[in-house]
Enzyme design. Structure first.
Site, short mmCIF file in Angstrom:
data_model
loop_
_atom_site.label_atom_id
_atom_site.label_comp_id
_atom_site.label_asym_id
_atom_site.label_seq_id
_atom_site.Cartn_x
_atom_site.Cartn_y
_atom_site.Cartn_z
N ARG A 198 0.82 -1.22 0.00
CA ARG A 198 0.00 0.00 0.00
C ARG A 198 0.86 1.27 0.00
NH1 ARG A 198 -4.75 0.20 4.43
NH2 ARG A 198 -3.26 1.30 5.73
N LYS A 213 11.57 0.02 6.51
CA LYS A 213 11.87 -0.78 7.71
C LYS A 213 10.61 -1.55 8.10
CE LYS A 213 11.35 -0.21 12.08
NZ LYS A 213 11.02 -1.59 12.39
N PRO A 214 10.63 -2.87 7.93
CA PRO A 214 9.44 -3.63 8.34
C PRO A 214 9.43 -3.83 9.85
CG PRO A 214 11.11 -5.12 7.48
CD PRO A 214 11.69 -3.73 7.41
N GLU A 216 9.73 -5.59 13.37
CA GLU A 216 10.70 -6.61 13.80
C GLU A 216 10.05 -7.99 13.95
OE1 GLU A 216 10.01 -3.76 15.26
OE2 GLU A 216 9.01 -4.18 17.18
N GLY A 269 1.25 2.55 12.20
CA GLY A 269 1.55 1.98 13.52
C GLY A 269 0.83 2.76 14.60
N SER A 270 1.42 2.77 15.78
CA SER A 270 0.73 3.40 16.91
C SER A 270 0.81 4.93 16.81
CB SER A 270 1.40 2.94 18.21
OG SER A 270 2.74 3.37 18.22
N THR A 271 -0.16 5.57 17.44
CA THR A 271 -0.21 7.04 17.42
C THR A 271 1.03 7.60 18.12
OG1 THR A 271 -2.59 6.87 17.48
CG2 THR A 271 -1.67 9.02 18.02
N GLY A 274 3.88 7.48 15.71
CA GLY A 274 3.58 8.42 14.63
C GLY A 274 3.92 9.85 15.03
N GLU A 291 -0.50 6.76 9.28
CA GLU A 291 -1.72 6.01 9.52
C GLU A 291 -1.58 5.46 10.93
OE1 GLU A 291 -3.98 3.37 10.22
OE2 GLU A 291 -3.30 2.13 8.55
N ARG A 319 -11.71 -10.28 12.83
CA ARG A 319 -10.71 -10.66 11.83
C ARG A 319 -9.34 -10.26 12.37
NH1 ARG A 319 -9.15 -6.47 7.68
NH2 ARG A 319 -9.80 -4.60 8.71
N CYS A 325 -6.24 -1.61 12.92
CA CYS A 325 -6.52 -0.28 13.47
C CYS A 325 -7.94 0.18 13.15
CB CYS A 325 -5.48 0.73 13.00
SG CYS A 325 -5.14 0.54 11.26
N GLU A 421 -7.14 1.95 22.35
CA GLU A 421 -7.22 0.98 21.25
C GLU A 421 -6.90 -0.40 21.82
OE1 GLU A 421 -4.33 1.53 18.12
OE2 GLU A 421 -5.82 1.00 16.61
#
Ligand code: ADP
Length: 519
Positions: A198, A213-214, A216, A269-271, A274, A291, A319, A325, A421
């Site tokens: 995406r 960077k994916p 871990e 990822g997390s706020t 971010g 995001e 799911r 998120c 969350e």
């Protein structure tokens, strides 16, 4: 006909079935088989400038199967210096990649799509092995993720500029769209394939190069994608994957954000993370696409079709074992149908949710990603219980990283499971009385990613869809995400949009050209 049965307020009414196949003997064999048979897609090196490389320090970190907690393998633990080198390679590759035609880029992306499709089963197995989701869901993620490569292979050829009507006969006014340059990407573990396609899909389609960077927890899916990109003909240095441990993530992230060579950062990822990346990007005034996390309200009005709403919750909440998120986080049900709804949801949960290893075809609920995630759910359930909520189903940790699908009622706005969350298989159901109250509750959060409304009243559908302060609204639909649609949040949930016809904008600069002196 709706059945009205009052549920006992404190009894654990149903037992969730636990599949027996998550024994370590089963998964050990499975692990070995998986790695052997998909060896050509399994890499344990990072991918920089078209080369499979180690960390300059020689260090590695271990990756575990979250279902069995067995070690899958070791991956290079790169640092800031390794990241700098990858950025330089991406900058060199940019010089020629940005000069390719849209059609050339589209053709390579198209080949990447074909190769991903040909290898879909194997990619899905790698994904299940490192992330834990049931194999059928991994196939679903592959379809979704490959869909982005396909969509952006098509969109690459439709990046139009403008010719602006000029007020002066001697001047022509043009708007060009051009690739923004080297992009830095940081992706999460919950969709290890799709969150890469995406982002990297539109960036590469636009003529940008990528240092990614994916997460871990799930590097193998990212590296398998590199293998197929190379086979598809993507030139060296256009897509670079820098792997690192959780400990080195902050350093690698900072290097990407602070580098003057990197022109755009894209993060999912997390706020909290971010916000760090946004701050770090300020010194170079970088374009930042975020995001971040959500806190999705899922509003069920008395005008709803209850079966449809329950189906919506089953999809939206369970799911990926609740680890998305846009998952329903606050299930808000109108007073008059509260008991009926709870009863219908309990039945469906009991019938349809089966915990187990992702390779067991009967499993619908895989493990949570790691111990940290399980402890979070345990804490949320404990907090809700001690503040007066009642557990109707589940509520227990199982062996390893598994947690029972859990249904809790009488949730109130002061509970942590309402405010935070959850990222787990927890259906927290709140009661409301009026439409105004529902809207107020839904919008009273700093998050604004996704919201859902269920009603059969068409005026109410429009009213609520317009009033919800969220970037994505599902009306009688719990699964709104698809490559053709946009994805992104309002408020602290993010900046920019991914997918759809706006999904390339974050990777493009616009330029005004004024041609003067014309006769
Ligand atoms: P989660 O808690 O679900 O893992 P995170 O936001 O922590 O969500 O992680 C999402 C991605 O961000 C992962 O790739 C992770 O390694 C990375 N990450 C975590 N902390 C940082 C940081 N301080 N700077 C840059 N990247 C980070």
């Amino acid at each position: 006909m709706r059945i009205r049965v009052l549920l006992g307020r404190s009894r654990n009414l149903y037992q969730i079935h636990i599949s027996p196949l998550c024994s370590s003997r089963f998964t050990k064999t499975r692990l070995d088989q998986t790695l052997r048979s998909y060896h050509r897609l399994v890499h344990e090196k990072a991918y920089v400038n078209g080369q499979w490389v180690d960390a300059s320090s020689g260090k590695t970190f271990d990756v575990y199967n979250p279902s069995t907690q067995e070690k899958i393998g070791c991956i290079p633990d790169m640092n800031s210096g390794d990241t700098e080198r990858a950025i330089q390679c991406a900058a060199e590759a940019l010089e020629s990649w940005k000069e390719t035609t849209a059609k050339e880029r589209s053709t390579i992306l198209r080949r990447w799509v074909d190769l991903c499709n040909e290898n879909k089963e194997d990619l899905a197995k790698i994904l299940t092995l490192e992330m834990g989701k049931p194999l059928q869901e991994s196939i679903g993620e592959l379809n979704y993720g490959i869909g982005f490569l396909e969509w952006f292979a098509e969109e690459a050829r439709r990046v139009y500029g403008d010719i602006v009507p000029s007020p002066a006969k001697s001047k022509k006014l043009l708007v060009l769209k051009q690739p923004i340059g080297v992009t830095g990407m940081i992706t999460p573990w919950n969709f290890p394939h799709a969150m890469i396609t995406r982002k990297a899909g539109p960036a590469i389609a636009a003529g940008c190069t990528v240092v990614l960077k994916p997460a871990e927890d799930t590097p193998y899916s990212a590296l398998a994608l590199c293998e197929l990109a190379e086979k598809a003909g993507l030139p060296s240095g256009v897509l670079n994957v820098v792997t690192c441990s959780r400990e080195n993530s902050a350093d690698v992230g900072k290097t990407l954000c602070k580098s003057p060579t990197v022109k755009q950062i894209s993060f999912t990822g997390s706020t909290a993370v971010g916000k760090i990346l946004l701050e770090q990007s300020a010194s170079t005034v970088k374009r930042v696409s975020l995001e971040n996390g959500g806190n999705a309200p899922f509003i069920v009005f008395e005008t709803a079709d209850i079966d449809k709403a329950v189906t919506g919750v089953m999809g939206s909440k369970f799911r990926n074992t609740g680890q998305a998120c846009i998952c329903a986080n606050r299930i808000m049900v109108q007073d008059s149908i509260y008991e009926t709804f709870l009863e219908a949801l309990s039945k469906r949960m009991e019938q349809e949710l089966h915990i187990g290893d992702g390779f067991n075809p009967k499993s619908t609920q895989g493990p949570l990603i790691n111990n940290r995630a399980v402890e979070k759910i345990e804490a949320l359930v404990q907090d809700a219980k001690s503040n007066g909520a009642k557990i109707l189903l589940g509520g227990q940790r199982k062996e390893g990283n598994f947690y029972e699908p859990t249904l809790i009622r009488d949730v109130t706005t002061d509970m942590k499971c309402y405010k935070e969350e959850q990222f787990g298989p927890l259906a927290a159901v709140i009661r409301f009385k009026t439409e105004e109250e529902a809207i107020h509750l839904a919008n009273n959060t700093s998050s604004g990613l996704a919201g859902y409304v269920f009603t059969e009243n068409i005026s109410q559908m429009w009213r609520i869809a317009e009033k919800l302060e969220f970037g994505i609204v599902g009306v009688n639909e719990g699964l709104p995400a698809m490559p053709e649609a946009i994805f992104g949040g309002w408020k602290e949930s993010g900046l920019g949009r991914e997918g759809g016809k706006y999904g390339m904008e974050d990777y493009l600069e616009i330029k005004y050209v004024c041609m003067g002196g014309l006769e």
